[in-house]
Design an enzyme around this catalytic site. Sequence first.
Site, mmCIF file in Angstrom:
data_model
loop_
_atom_site.group_PDB
_atom_site.id
_atom_site.type_symbol
_atom_site.label_atom_id
_atom_site.label_comp_id
_atom_site.label_asym_id
_atom_site.label_seq_id
_atom_site.Cartn_x
_atom_site.Cartn_y
_atom_site.Cartn_z
ATOM 1 N N ARG A 1 -8.639 -24.710 -7.665
ATOM 2 C CA ARG A 1 -7.998 -25.407 -8.781
ATOM 3 C C ARG A 1 -7.560 -26.805 -8.361
ATOM 4 N NH1 ARG A 1 -2.547 -23.110 -11.444
ATOM 5 N NH2 ARG A 1 -1.695 -23.803 -9.462
ATOM 6 N N TYR B 1 -2.795 -30.779 -16.997
ATOM 7 C CA TYR B 1 -3.678 -29.613 -16.945
ATOM 8 C C TYR B 1 -2.954 -28.414 -17.521
ATOM 9 C CZ TYR B 1 -1.751 -26.626 -13.212
ATOM 10 O OH TYR B 1 -0.959 -25.761 -12.489
ATOM 11 N N PHE C 1 -1.671 -26.566 -4.367
ATOM 12 C CA PHE C 1 -1.813 -27.973 -4.764
ATOM 13 C C PHE C 1 -0.619 -28.441 -5.601
ATOM 14 C CE2 PHE C 1 -3.124 -31.067 -7.947
ATOM 15 C CZ PHE C 1 -3.818 -32.018 -7.213
ATOM 16 N N ASP C 2 -0.214 -27.655 -6.597
ATOM 17 C CA ASP C 2 0.903 -28.026 -7.472
ATOM 18 C C ASP C 2 2.184 -28.234 -6.687
ATOM 19 O OD1 ASP C 2 -1.142 -26.616 -8.931
ATOM 20 O OD2 ASP C 2 0.218 -26.525 -10.627
ATOM 21 N N THR C 3 2.519 -27.239 -5.850
ATOM 22 C CA THR C 3 3.762 -27.307 -5.091
ATOM 23 C C THR C 3 3.767 -28.509 -4.156
ATOM 24 O OG1 THR C 3 3.974 -24.891 -5.148
ATOM 25 C CG2 THR C 3 5.248 -26.056 -3.480
#
Length: 392
Positions: A80, A98, A190-192
């Site tokens: 992702r 997203y 990735f988000d964190t």
Amino acid sequence: METTAVGTRLVEVVVPVHNEQRALRESIARLHAYLATTFPYGFRITIADNASTDDTWGLATELARELPRVRAVHLDEKGRGRALRRVWSESEADVVSYMDVDLSTDLDAFLPLVAPLLSGHSDLAIGTRLARASRVERGPKREFISRSYNLLLRSVMGAGFSDAQCGFKAVRTEIAQALLPAVEDEQWFFDTELLLLAERHGLRIHEVPVDWVDDPDSRVDILRTALDDLRGLARVARKTLSGAARIPMPAQVRRAELPRGMARQLPRFAIVGVVSTLAYLALFTMSRQVVPAQAANAVALLVTAVANTAANRRFTFGVRGAGGALRDQVEGMIAFLVGLALTSGSLALLPDGVSHGVELVAVIAANAAATLVRFLLLRVWVFNPERRRNAR
């Protein structure tokens, strides 16, 4: 009838997918219809296919031909984070965002998500399922894991945001493109990592309470994802302590600074905390062989709390000499009682007969929360230099 876009502002909505032929057509059609009829800004939907092996890519290209302002991008590798990096880094939109393909988050939260970014009020925006105003439907297992993970972020990493994992985020494009080269993860962490990096650079993160319904068909490997996230946290912590996380930011971005002295105190407190936690776990494990869990927890916490206060007194806050040491220990017991209440409460909530491993997970999560409370108490009360000067 489609709404008229406000000026020429453009928001790009990325939907990362891997083997989602079952849900893709319905979800994209629903998302497109919603944005076309209610969203007051220009938009583009990008389906980012991560190496699907079913007919996802074929469906994505069909949707791109059928629906205006929908396009499809194909990647040869899964991830992702990899998909978001690819689309966001090439985007010319004002804001990139997203959402998960299952559309678990109510779409009515999308305009509140991106509006502060388009106005320049904020730099990043996230949906949060942990706010009081949020309405969430999901199983107890996912609820426990999510809350434990976000508690760990706040207590150990000092994160100010409440929900790192909600698949509903947006970023000003110039901010995203400045941060992306420093984000290493290509998967779920990735988000964190992006959020921690943004917070480290003083960027403004806006949170939007969302209504969220769990997708029962979700194929996320929870255990593997959790282990990957823990490894990612360790890597980010090392980079932060070494100073390697600093990157150039756009000149107009407002920066935030740590309170005076905290930049020196936090790394030292973290070192003392890691050593104390390891000592606590060792003592708890040994004591647990001969006494019940609650007694083992109290003994281990008391011994390590005394040592922790003494170490932080000398190492973190630079207090030397024996004068006032007893008073500091007595006041440090307040932090001990907070930790005891949190850990004892977490153990009390466990059902009878659980394994020792589950007990360890519970006390680690509770200790993470107690660590944050301890630092705040020691900094603003026990070892507050102004208070100590007034006492003298």
